[in-house]
Design a protein around this motif. Sequence first.
Motif, PDB file in Angstrom:
ATOM      1  N   SER A   1       0.830  -1.210   0.000  1.00 41.74           N
ATOM      2  CA  SER A   1       0.000   0.000   0.000  1.00 41.74           C
ATOM      3  C   SER A   1       0.861   1.256   0.000  1.00 41.74           C
ATOM      4  CB  SER A   1      -0.953   0.007   1.195  1.00 41.74           C
ATOM      5  OG  SER A   1      -0.247  -0.012   2.403  1.00 41.74           O
ATOM      6  N   ASN A   2       2.072   1.170   0.499  1.00 40.84           N
ATOM      7  CA  ASN A   2       3.054   2.257   0.469  1.00 40.84           C
ATOM      8  C   ASN A   2       4.414   1.666   0.189  1.00 40.84           C
ATOM      9  OD1 ASN A   2       1.478   4.479   1.024  1.00 40.84           O
ATOM     10  ND2 ASN A   2       1.893   4.470   3.208  1.00 40.84           N
ATOM     11  N   LEU A   3       5.334   2.494  -0.257  1.00 45.07           N
ATOM     12  CA  LEU A   3       6.717   2.078  -0.428  1.00 45.07           C
ATOM     13  C   LEU A   3       7.605   3.040   0.349  1.00 45.07           C
ATOM     14  CD1 LEU A   3       6.950   1.191  -4.232  1.00 45.07           C
ATOM     15  CD2 LEU A   3       6.989  -0.380  -2.306  1.00 45.07           C
ATOM     16  N   PRO A   4       8.749   2.557   0.796  1.00 46.52           N
ATOM     17  CA  PRO A   4       9.670   3.449   1.515  1.00 46.52           C
ATOM     18  C   PRO A   4      10.183   4.540   0.582  1.00 46.52           C
ATOM     19  CG  PRO A   4      10.445   1.158   1.549  1.00 46.52           C
ATOM     20  CD  PRO A   4       9.257   1.205   0.679  1.00 46.52           C
ATOM     21  N   ASN A   5      10.664   5.630   1.187  1.00 43.90           N
ATOM     22  CA  ASN A   5      11.274   6.650   0.346  1.00 43.90           C
ATOM     23  C   ASN A   5      12.603   6.125  -0.175  1.00 43.90           C
ATOM     24  OD1 ASN A   5      13.379   7.259   2.234  1.00 43.90           O
ATOM     25  ND2 ASN A   5      12.001   8.624   3.319  1.00 43.90           N
ATOM     26  N   LEU A   6      13.163   6.820  -1.144  1.00 43.97           N
ATOM     27  CA  LEU A   6      14.350   6.343  -1.836  1.00 43.97           C
ATOM     28  C   LEU A   6      15.530   6.128  -0.889  1.00 43.97           C
ATOM     29  CD1 LEU A   6      15.607   5.567  -4.507  1.00 43.97           C
ATOM     30  CD2 LEU A   6      16.139   7.973  -4.889  1.00 43.97           C
ATOM     31  N   ASP A   7      15.690   7.006   0.073  1.00 39.57           N
ATOM     32  CA  ASP A   7      16.804   6.861   1.017  1.00 39.57           C
ATOM     33  C   ASP A   7      16.710   5.534   1.776  1.00 39.57           C
ATOM     34  OD1 ASP A   7      17.405   9.373   0.174  1.00 39.57           O
ATOM     35  OD2 ASP A   7      16.845  10.381   2.018  1.00 39.57           O
ATOM     36  N   ILE A   8      15.517   5.212   2.229  1.00 42.45           N
ATOM     37  CA  ILE A   8      15.340   3.964   2.975  1.00 42.45           C
ATOM     38  C   ILE A   8      15.493   2.770   2.048  1.00 42.45           C
ATOM     39  CG2 ILE A   8      13.687   2.573   4.299  1.00 42.45           C
ATOM     40  CD1 ILE A   8      12.717   5.155   5.593  1.00 42.45           C
ATOM     41  N   LEU A   9      15.035   2.883   0.796  1.00 45.57           N
ATOM     42  CA  LEU A   9      15.215   1.784  -0.157  1.00 45.57           C
ATOM     43  C   LEU A   9      16.699   1.471  -0.360  1.00 45.57           C
ATOM     44  CD1 LEU A   9      12.593   2.446  -2.981  1.00 45.57           C
ATOM     45  CD2 LEU A   9      12.691   0.481  -1.459  1.00 45.57           C
TER      46      LEU A   9
END
Length: 173
Positions: free
Chosen positions: A42-50
Amino acid sequence: MDQIKIGSFMKELRKEKGLTQEQLAEQFDVSRRTVSRWETGSNLPNLDILIEMADYYGIELRELLDGERKSEKGNEELKETVLKVVEYNNNEKEVKREKLNKCFIIGGICFLITILNHQYEILALIFNNPIDDFIAGALTSMGIIFELVGFYNNNHEVSLKQRKKEIIMRNNR
């Protein structure tokens, strides 16, 4: 990008490490509910966390964005990864920009109504005397809150950029 596939892959990676959602949440300084949202797609982590997550699991960012492991490497896959990262980053920035704009607009409208009320007493025309003062105060408070939320989100984005730089510096050691 298939968010549900990515979420399932994140869940698989977490279970391979033998972690609970709560433990993973602590690792990335988010709530357990956030991890749950990632894993359901339903959500994805932001790029930094990815980026940090790919490093944590010892996989490539491309694999995380594809939602599956890849064993072959090639220039074409690298191009796809870069394009996916750019697309993801652009989508993330657009969502943040929209949220910031909404906060600033709502805050501005609240302030505008308050100023017009102060000058022309428009709320007194609509409401009776004791209530119009309360509403004017509430609008002022809401204006301040929305502007602060907008500024916080803007500054939060800056701190995320700093966090990304720290991750990159740590990886270069």
